[in-house]
Scaffold this motif. Structure first.
Motif, PDB file in Angstrom:
ATOM      1  N   SER A 280       1.008  -1.148  -0.132  1.00 49.83           N
ATOM      2  CA  SER A 280       0.146   0.182   0.177  1.00 49.83           C
ATOM      3  C   SER A 280       0.893   1.209  -0.007  1.00 49.83           C
ATOM      4  O   SER A 280       1.611   1.628   0.984  1.00 49.83           O
ATOM      5  CB  SER A 280      -0.838  -0.029   1.144  1.00 49.83           C
ATOM      6  N   ILE A 281       0.829   2.063  -1.169  1.00 48.17           N
ATOM      7  CA  ILE A 281       1.789   3.056  -1.264  1.00 48.17           C
ATOM      8  C   ILE A 281       1.188   4.336  -1.389  1.00 48.17           C
ATOM      9  O   ILE A 281       0.226   4.499  -2.130  1.00 48.17           O
ATOM     10  CB  ILE A 281       2.868   2.695  -2.484  1.00 48.17           C
ATOM     11  N   TYR A 282       1.911   5.450  -0.686  1.00 47.81           N
ATOM     12  CA  TYR A 282       1.205   6.751  -0.776  1.00 47.81           C
ATOM     13  C   TYR A 282       1.561   7.292  -2.030  1.00 47.81           C
ATOM     14  O   TYR A 282       2.758   7.137  -2.670  1.00 47.81           O
ATOM     15  CB  TYR A 282       2.180   7.577   0.325  1.00 47.81           C
ATOM     16  N   ARG A 283       0.537   7.727  -2.783  1.00 48.28           N
ATOM     17  CA  ARG A 283       0.752   8.516  -4.093  1.00 48.28           C
ATOM     18  C   ARG A 283       0.271   9.888  -3.851  1.00 48.28           C
ATOM     19  O   ARG A 283      -0.696  10.129  -3.302  1.00 48.28           O
ATOM     20  CB  ARG A 283      -0.256   7.884  -5.054  1.00 48.28           C
ATOM     21  N   PHE A 284       0.774  10.885  -4.618  1.00 46.51           N
ATOM     22  CA  PHE A 284       0.722  12.138  -4.460  1.00 46.51           C
ATOM     23  C   PHE A 284       1.321  12.914  -5.909  1.00 46.51           C
ATOM     24  O   PHE A 284       2.562  12.898  -5.544  1.00 46.51           O
ATOM     25  CB  PHE A 284       0.859  13.010  -3.342  1.00 46.51           C
ATOM     26  N   ASN A 285       0.633  13.354  -6.653  1.00 49.53           N
ATOM     27  CA  ASN A 285       1.258  14.075  -7.698  1.00 49.53           C
ATOM     28  C   ASN A 285       0.596  15.506  -7.779  1.00 49.53           C
ATOM     29  O   ASN A 285      -0.493  15.566  -8.154  1.00 49.53           O
ATOM     30  CB  ASN A 285       0.976  13.226  -8.977  1.00 49.53           C
ATOM     31  N   PRO A 286       1.380  16.434  -7.175  1.00 48.31           N
ATOM     32  CA  PRO A 286       0.609  17.938  -7.264  1.00 48.31           C
ATOM     33  C   PRO A 286       0.196  18.504  -8.309  1.00 48.31           C
ATOM     34  O   PRO A 286      -0.815  19.244  -8.426  1.00 48.31           O
ATOM     35  CB  PRO A 286       1.843  18.568  -6.695  1.00 48.31           C
ATOM     36  N   ASP A 287       0.750  17.830  -9.547  1.00 44.51           N
ATOM     37  CA  ASP A 287      -0.094  18.518 -10.576  1.00 44.51           C
ATOM     38  C   ASP A 287      -1.237  17.916 -10.990  1.00 44.51           C
ATOM     39  O   ASP A 287      -1.944  18.538 -11.646  1.00 44.51           O
ATOM     40  CB  ASP A 287       1.124  18.156 -11.939  1.00 44.51           C
ATOM     41  N   VAL A 288      -1.775  16.701 -10.441  1.00 41.13           N
ATOM     42  CA  VAL A 288      -2.788  15.939 -10.908  1.00 41.13           C
ATOM     43  C   VAL A 288      -3.913  15.975  -9.743  1.00 41.13           C
ATOM     44  O   VAL A 288      -5.127  16.196  -9.995  1.00 41.13           O
ATOM     45  CB  VAL A 288      -2.627  14.648 -11.616  1.00 41.13           C
ATOM     46  N   ASP A 289      -3.192  15.539  -8.492  1.00 39.18           N
ATOM     47  CA  ASP A 289      -3.935  14.969  -7.385  1.00 39.18           C
ATOM     48  C   ASP A 289      -4.310  16.103  -6.768  1.00 39.18           C
ATOM     49  O   ASP A 289      -3.377  17.167  -6.304  1.00 39.18           O
ATOM     50  CB  ASP A 289      -3.301  14.109  -6.513  1.00 39.18           C
ATOM     51  N   LYS A 290      -5.471  16.337  -5.946  1.00 42.66           N
ATOM     52  CA  LYS A 290      -5.996  17.351  -5.072  1.00 42.66           C
ATOM     53  C   LYS A 290      -5.461  16.861  -3.671  1.00 42.66           C
ATOM     54  O   LYS A 290      -5.057  17.932  -2.964  1.00 42.66           O
ATOM     55  CB  LYS A 290      -7.550  17.437  -4.981  1.00 42.66           C
ATOM     56  N   LYS A 291      -5.218  15.891  -3.397  1.00 42.51           N
ATOM     57  CA  LYS A 291      -4.784  15.239  -1.974  1.00 42.51           C
ATOM     58  C   LYS A 291      -4.080  13.881  -2.089  1.00 42.51           C
ATOM     59  O   LYS A 291      -4.456  12.939  -3.054  1.00 42.51           O
ATOM     60  CB  LYS A 291      -5.964  15.340  -0.925  1.00 42.51           C
ATOM     61  N   PRO A 292      -3.356  13.432  -1.172  1.00 47.22           N
ATOM     62  CA  PRO A 292      -2.616  12.199  -1.464  1.00 47.22           C
ATOM     63  C   PRO A 292      -3.561  11.214  -1.121  1.00 47.22           C
ATOM     64  O   PRO A 292      -4.724  11.282  -0.449  1.00 47.22           O
ATOM     65  CB  PRO A 292      -1.685  12.588  -0.288  1.00 47.22           C
ATOM     66  N   TYR A 293      -3.331   9.850  -1.586  1.00 43.62           N
ATOM     67  CA  TYR A 293      -4.167   8.667  -1.454  1.00 43.62           C
ATOM     68  C   TYR A 293      -3.091   7.650  -1.404  1.00 43.62           C
ATOM     69  O   TYR A 293      -1.979   7.772  -1.744  1.00 43.62           O
ATOM     70  CB  TYR A 293      -5.316   8.553  -2.451  1.00 43.62           C
ATOM     71  N   MET A 294      -3.634   6.501  -0.793  1.00 41.89           N
ATOM     72  CA  MET A 294      -2.799   5.236  -0.957  1.00 41.89           C
ATOM     73  C   MET A 294      -3.307   4.291  -1.713  1.00 41.89           C
ATOM     74  O   MET A 294      -4.526   4.203  -1.840  1.00 41.89           O
ATOM     75  CB  MET A 294      -3.105   4.581   0.534  1.00 41.89           C
TER      76      MET A 294
END
Lengths: 245, 114
Positions: free
Chosen positions: A4-18
């Motif tokens: 289960s990996i933390y994902r966050f791409n500030p260009d696309v995602d509004k907030k982080p998710y797993m």
């Protein structure tokens, strides 16, 4: 193996998710970094830092099942599933498992992590006795991965003011170096109420260090040394005043 | 010898050292108190009262609680520095803590000598 990996791409995602992954590992995959590279074969949008893959460069430090460590020297057999991977806490996330380490290196830079010696350069090198050299053991091995500093609650509370275990251990590494001539300035540089004294001996730094170093002992040694030096200065002043009389 | 380290010249060291010095004093006092109680063994109210009327013991006890209050003040101050980032709020909270701790000290004086 499940991850289960933390994902966050500030260009696309509004907030982080797993994001969950179930990856089939190969026989030659022994370390967490091997598994992460397998995941990257499935999903090349996953971002992480890596370089030496043998615990020397410190690039792939991350939070593994709640504890900071290096992916390249963490055995897969030691991990409970699903393996939860997050970026190191306390630093801004650039993307996924990659953090912005500017603050960390600013603190490192603030302790002047280099020898200060105004003597003329010798013909060959500045020699040290084996005893003086031994004082650097347990200090010079730090690879600046940031696992200790980012697991330190004092750093989370005062990231802009508290130097953190890694920076302080590097400060001590140069304070005790017999070739260095700036001990007094280095100790004064840490006299501020925040830079050194925010350490509350929580010991997370010792718990997580992938090189099995002890930043807490180095921090305690700096405090002890400050007391020793103050005593010596007092004695010195006393002897001068006696001579003057 | 260490007193210079408790001056404003050492803004970080002074409070760190104060916290440790007060802790050492409290530890020594507690051991002394235990030895004293065992040796004197005040087993009724009259003996217990006599025990607490010794001036040097009263002064030592007052010093112990003063150390405890300083130690507590520094501890709470550290916690506030870590968690309360609004300086005005932190200063107000610290003032409240200081007033409460001072009241405890006055109360102790009344218990010992009132």
């Amino acid at each position: 193996m499940k991850f289960s990996i933390y994902r966050f791409n500030p260009d696309v995602d509004k907030k982080p998710y797993m994001q969950d992954y179930d990856v089939a590992l190969h026989e030659e995959d022994h370390m967490l970094l091997d598994a992460l590279l397998r995941i990257k074969e499935l999903d090349d949008t996953l971002s992480l830092r890596k370089s030496c893959r043998e615990g020397v460069c410190g690039s792939d430090a991350m939070n593994i099942n709640g504890k900071n460590g290096l992916a390249c020297i963490t055995k897969l057999t030691d991990l409970e599933e699903p393996v939860v991977l997050r970026p190191m806490p306390g630093l801004p996330v650039i993307r996924d498992l990659v953090v912005d380490m500017t603050q960390f290196f600013e603190h490192y830079n603030s302790v002047k992590p280099y020898l200060i010696n105004d003597d003329p350069l010798p013909e060959t090198e500045r020699l040290q006795s084996p005893e003086d050299r031994a004082k650097l053991d347990g200090l010079y091995e730090c690879i600046l991965c940031g696992a200790c500093t980012t697991s330190c609650p004092s750093f989370w509370w005062n990231p802009d003011k508290f130097v953190g275990p890694s920076g302080l251990m590097q400060a001590y590494r140069f304070i005790v170096d017999s070739r260095d001539q700036a001990e007094t300035e280095r100790l004064e540089n840490l006299e501020d109420p925040y830079r050194l004294y925010r350490c509350h001996n929580i010991m997370n730094c010792v718990d997580v260090c992938p090189k099995k170093l002890n930043p807490n002992a180095a921090i305690a040694s700096i405090k002890d040394l400050k007391i020793v030096r103050a005593k010596e200065t007092k004695k010195h002043k006393k002897s001068i005043s006696i001579k003057a009389v | 010898m260490l007193f210079e380290l408790l001056t404003k010249k050492y803004p970080g060291m002074r409070w760190w050292l104060t916290q440790r010095m007060t802790a050492v004093f409290m530890a020594v006092y507690l051991v002394l108190a235990l030895i004293f109680v065992v040796l004197k063994s005040p087993n009724d109210f009259v003996h217990w009262q006599q025990f607490w009327q010794l001036l040097w013991w009263q002064l030592l006890t007052f010093t112990f609680f003063t150390c405890l209050i300083i130690h507590a003040w520094l501890g709470i101050r550290d916690v506030m520095r870590d968690y309360v980032f609004n300086v005005t709020l932190r200063e107000w909270l610290q003032l409240v803590v200081e007033l409460v701790l001072m009241a405890y000290l006055v109360w102790l004086g009344i218990i010992l000598w009132g």
